[in-house]
Structure formats: C-alpha cells, structure tokens
Motif scaffolding. Structure first.
Motif, mmCIF file in Angstrom:
data_model
loop_
_atom_site.group_PDB
_atom_site.id
_atom_site.type_symbol
_atom_site.label_atom_id
_atom_site.label_comp_id
_atom_site.label_asym_id
_atom_site.label_seq_id
_atom_site.Cartn_x
_atom_site.Cartn_y
_atom_site.Cartn_z
ATOM 1 N N LYS A 117 0.822 -1.209 0.000
ATOM 2 C CA LYS A 117 0.000 0.000 0.000
ATOM 3 C C LYS A 117 0.856 1.260 0.000
ATOM 4 O O LYS A 117 0.528 2.250 -0.676
ATOM 5 N N ARG A 121 0.522 3.779 -2.945
ATOM 6 C CA ARG A 121 0.060 5.125 -2.603
ATOM 7 C C ARG A 121 0.914 6.183 -3.285
ATOM 8 O O ARG A 121 0.401 7.146 -3.874
ATOM 9 N N GLN A 122 2.237 6.010 -3.235
ATOM 10 C CA GLN A 122 3.119 6.982 -3.866
ATOM 11 C C GLN A 122 2.960 6.970 -5.382
ATOM 12 O O GLN A 122 2.922 8.028 -6.021
ATOM 13 N N THR A 124 0.320 6.143 -7.019
ATOM 14 C CA THR A 124 -0.987 6.736 -7.335
ATOM 15 C C THR A 124 -0.937 8.246 -7.213
ATOM 16 O O THR A 124 -1.527 8.971 -8.038
ATOM 17 N N GLU A 125 -0.250 8.750 -6.201
ATOM 18 C CA GLU A 125 -0.088 10.201 -6.071
ATOM 19 C C GLU A 125 0.604 10.770 -7.310
ATOM 20 O O GLU A 125 0.199 11.807 -7.846
ATOM 21 N N ARG A 186 -7.363 5.679 -4.173
ATOM 22 C CA ARG A 186 -6.334 6.148 -3.234
ATOM 23 C C ARG A 186 -6.861 6.133 -1.809
ATOM 24 O O ARG A 186 -6.110 5.810 -0.867
ATOM 25 N N LEU A 189 -6.415 2.825 -0.424
ATOM 26 C CA LEU A 189 -4.998 2.613 -0.103
ATOM 27 C C LEU A 189 -4.613 3.256 1.222
ATOM 28 O O LEU A 189 -3.642 2.837 1.855
ATOM 29 N N ASN A 190 -5.351 4.260 1.620
ATOM 30 C CA ASN A 190 -4.965 5.047 2.796
ATOM 31 C C ASN A 190 -5.451 4.450 4.107
ATOM 32 O O ASN A 190 -5.525 5.155 5.111
ATOM 33 N N PHE A 217 -1.050 7.028 6.991
ATOM 34 C CA PHE A 217 -2.369 6.571 6.568
ATOM 35 C C PHE A 217 -3.447 7.418 7.242
ATOM 36 O O PHE A 217 -3.220 8.019 8.296
ATOM 37 N N TYR A 233 -7.970 -3.203 -2.672
ATOM 38 C CA TYR A 233 -7.104 -2.043 -2.866
ATOM 39 C C TYR A 233 -6.272 -2.209 -4.139
ATOM 40 O O TYR A 233 -5.879 -1.217 -4.767
ATOM 41 N N CYS A 474 -3.302 15.202 1.215
ATOM 42 C CA CYS A 474 -2.750 13.841 1.306
ATOM 43 C C CYS A 474 -1.241 13.875 1.399
ATOM 44 O O CYS A 474 -0.626 13.170 2.227
#
Length: 495
Positions: A117, A121-122, A124-125, A186, A189-190, A217, A233, A474
C-alpha cells in the motif's frame, strides 16, 4: 522415508525467491524501513518493549541502513527473503533475544500488505499529478480553441459542426471522472493493515491508530481478516487505471482519424511528425500511434493484475503479493509515458480550418439546423422538415455543391412537401445553414456556444482546484507523518 533435502531447492531459489528478493531491493526497502521504525516506536510507547531494548534495536536499525549496500546484494538462499535478511542482521548485532523483540505483535502478512500500500500510494499520487497536468493542458487548449470549428463524427461519418473546445471539454469531463475514480482508489490505499498480524490482531495491547498515523495513513483498516485477505485495494486501483487509459485511447483513436490525409482536420506539427525512408511525401504522426499502443499496453497490464485475482481464495495468498505487485508497476510506467506525451502533443496540435470548411460543405453537416428552422419559422413538424432538409442535402451532394448553394432545391422540396411557398428568404436560408449560426443557437447547458463553454470551463477549473487541494492534504499528511516518525524514532536513539 527420510527427507535430507535442504531449503531452498536451487530451482525454487532461482525461479521464485531470487526475483522476489530483487524486487524487494528495488521497490520495498524504504517501506520496510519505515514499518520497522514505526512499529518499534509504537511498541515502546505502549510499554510492550522497554525503552532500553528499543534503543538498542533503533541503533542497530540505523547501522543496518548505513552498512547494508542493497545495490551489491545478490540472493544466495541463506535467508528466505529480505525480511529475514534484516532480522538476521539485527541478530548479528544484538543477539536473538533483543533482535527478536522487534517482531512482537506483527507478521509478514500485515507487513507485506502495508508495504504494498505504501508503494502504490506513492505511485498513485504521482499518477494523479500527471492526470492533473493533462487536465490543465486540456482546459487551456479548450479555452484557446473555444470558437474553432470542427466536424463532429458519428459512426465514422460527418455529422454536425461543433468546436474543438467543445470536443475537448467532453474529454476533460471524462478525465475528471476518471481522476475521481483514482482518488477513490487512493482512499482505499490510505487504510493501514498494520496490527492485523497474521489474521486476528494480537494478544498484546498494540495501538493500530498510532501505527497508521506514523506511516501517513488516514486510519487503520478495521477488520483484521480483511487486512490480509481483501485485495480490493489492488483490484480497485488497477480497474480505475484501466478505465482512464481505455477512455484516453478513444481520444487517441480520434486523433489518428482526424489527422488522416482524407480527413485532414487535425494538424500535427513537424516536431511530432516522422518521415518515410522511401516516400518523400509522407508526414507520419507516429506519436499518436505510440500513444495508442502504450495506452493499450497499460490497459492490458491492469487487466493482468486484476485477472490474477480471479478465483483466488479469500485469505492471505501469494497471488496478490510480490510478483503481481511488481507486474502492476509496469502499468504505472507506461501510464506515465502516455500522460506525459498527451500533455505535450494535444496543445501543440491545431485544427486545419480550410479542411474543416471543405468537409462541412461536402457533407452538409449543418442541415439539422435547416430542419429545426423549418419547425420554428414555418410551423412544420420535425418529420416534414427532416424530409425537406434531406432532399436539399441530396441535391447539393449530387452536384458537389456546398449546402449554402441549395436554396433553389430547398424551395422546391418545401413546396413539394407542403404545397405552399416558403416564407424563409435566401438570406434566412444562408443563416440557417451557417456553421457559426449552428453553434451560436446551441447555447443550452453543455452546448458548444461560447457562453455555455465558458461556464463549463469555470466548473472544470473549480473541480481541478478541489482535487489539487485534496492532493495537497494527502501529501501533507504523509510528510507530517514522516517528520513525526523521524522525531519519535530519533528520540529512541538518545536513550
């Protein structure tokens, strides 16, 4: 029988364990480091580990980071994976009693999904930031081309006039909806799996919310079984990614069609055109082809990840872990190339107004408004008006004449249909079949007229500002968590 074999089998080592170890080196070491540090802080704060023990472990973790050169490591099979390598390094420095304390109240199960995750997450950002760049470029181009006429096609045939700005506005709206789907992914994912341990959390009084906070998170993922079993996710993220590039692929296909010699509506600048090695006349807009196959490859890579989850058990499983996670990263790589190239290509292209005008004349694309005018001004039903307009179009197309030269045929068709003379004169006819008038009359909500488009652009900019604000929040949360974790971990080093 006696089994004298020793783990790992050389073939298993080379085909499975070594690639997984290399992937951990390439992608996961920073996340493992963050989890180790956050878990140590949490165990100490909750009184599960004495501070002096935590201080020893903290110091050893710092030494491992300083002394272990990941780039030179090769998998030997001495340790099963990267996790056990780090644990062995701790034992070598501290002995098994102290080193083993770090793994209290956790499992590789919750660690793995947390690592995945953190990495996703990174990525996806970064993907969302690239989508933002494309959206802003599209909005700027749509504003620039607000009044630029184009031929709109349905079923591959010329249909009606609209503007390039109106077309791009439709693309923007889909991109914004796709971006929202990515934002929703996202949010999934968080939620942090740490504290689920193997399946059922722990008999120790751990603080799962603190772990989530330290790792940036928004909250823990509540159900501990779901932490290690639910892979939505992954499937949700790659499904959202797939839709984004499936939809962009349709726009790319239009660009290919519009830039074809026979249509010629879209001009691709020389900087984005390749020549033929044998045919001197060729202008090949090859970047469009690269966009098309890269978008398709991205869709396929997303499908590969999602389809791997099909008919898998609802439990912890390797099907959702190392190999599949790394395979998905290739989708992010091709996705980034598509977004970057589209962000550069679309603003650099322009509309060939001469070809648009010629295609409009040849295809009678304004004739719908002629039928509408008969309904409004002559009191005909739309079906009657449609018949008159169709007869007019058939006449001018047969003569290879523009619709503006069809007033005589229009008058005759009207008389044949209604048995009376027209009230509409030649000037009124010319206005009814003008592309500019066609656009101006379509000033309804969502239409191509300037006022309607200006309202749309304001809405898109508002939505973009909201998305950017959420993205900043975020990123700020992650940065704040990193600072908090660094401070709490460094405090352990002073003991």
């Amino acid at each position: 029988m006696t089994d004298t074999s020793k783990f790992p089998d050389p073939t298993y080592r080379d085909t499975v364990l070594a690639p997984l170890f290399d992937a951990a080196k390439d992608h996961y070491a920073p996340s493992v480091r963050a989890i180790n540090r956050a878990h140590l802080v949490m165990l100490t704060e909750e009184g599960i580990l004495p501070r002096d023990v935590a201080s020893q472990i903290a110091g050893a973790l710092v030494d491992i980071d300083a002394e272990l050169d990941l780039s030179t490591l090769e998998y030997t099979g001495e340790y099963e994976d990267y996790f056990f390598l780090v644990e062995a390094e701790l034992k070598r420095r501290l002995g098994p009693d102290v080193a083993g304390a770090l793994h209290t109240a956790r499992s590789r199960n919750d660690m793995d999904h947390t690592v995945f995750k953190l990495v996703l997450r990174q990525k996806t950002e970064d993907l969302l930031a690239q989508c933002t760049d494309l959206a802003l470029a599209l909005i700027a181009t749509a504003r620039r081309e607000r009044d630029t006429l184009i031929v709109a096609y349905t079923h591959g045939q010329p249909a009606q006039p609209t503007t390039y700005g109106h077309y791009l506005a439709a693309v923007i709206e889909v991109l914004l909806r796709d971006g929202q789907r990515l934002c929703d992914a996202r949010e999934v994912l968080n939620h942090c799996p740490m504290g689920a341990a193997a399946i059922t959390t722990s008999g120790f009084a751990i603080n799962r919310h603190r772990m989530a906070d330290l790792l940036g998170f928004s909250a823990p993922l509540r159900n501990s079984y779901g932490c290690i079993a639910s892979v939505d996710y992954v499937t949700g993220l790659y499904s959202a990614m797939k839709l984004l590039f499936l939809h962009l692929g349709r726009v790319i296909q239009d660009m290919q069609f519009w830039s074809a010699f026979e249509v010629g509506q879209l001009y691709v600048p020389n900087a984005m055109v390749q020549i033929s090695s044998i045919m001197p006349q060729k202008r090949n807009p090859v970047p469009i082809e690269h966009l098309r196959h890269l978008a398709s490859m991205t869709v396929g890579r997303c499908d590969a990840v999602v389809n791997t989850m099909h008919n898998t058990p609802f439990t912890d499983m390797n099907d959702s872990e190392g190999e599949v996670q790394v395979a998905g990263y290739a989708a992010f790589d091709s996705a980034a190339r598509v977004l970057k190239l589209m962000t550069a290509l679309i603003p650099s292209c322009s509309i060939r107004t001469d070809r648009v005008a010629a295609n409009m004349d040849a295809a009678c694309v304004t004739v719908t408004e002629l039928a509408d005018t008969l309904v409004r001004d002559e009191g005909l039903s739309f079906r009657q008006a449609h018949e008159v307009a169709a007869a007019t179009a058939h006449d001018v197309i047969a003569r290879s004449a523009p619709l503006a030269q069809g007033f005589a045929a229009f008058s005759a068709a009207f008389a044949a249909q209604t048995g009376r003379a027209l009230r509409l004169d030649a000037a009124g006819f010319a206005d009814a079949v003008s592309a500019q008038s066609f656009i101006a009359r379509r000033d309804r909500f969502g239409g191509p007229a300037p006022a309607a488009l200006d309202d749309a652009f304001l809405q898109y900019e508002y939505e973009m500002a909201e998305c950017c604000q959420i993205d900043r929040l975020c990123r700020d949360r992650v940065a704040k968590a990193q600072s908090t974790l660094d401070a709490a971990f460094n405090a352990l080093l002073t003991e």
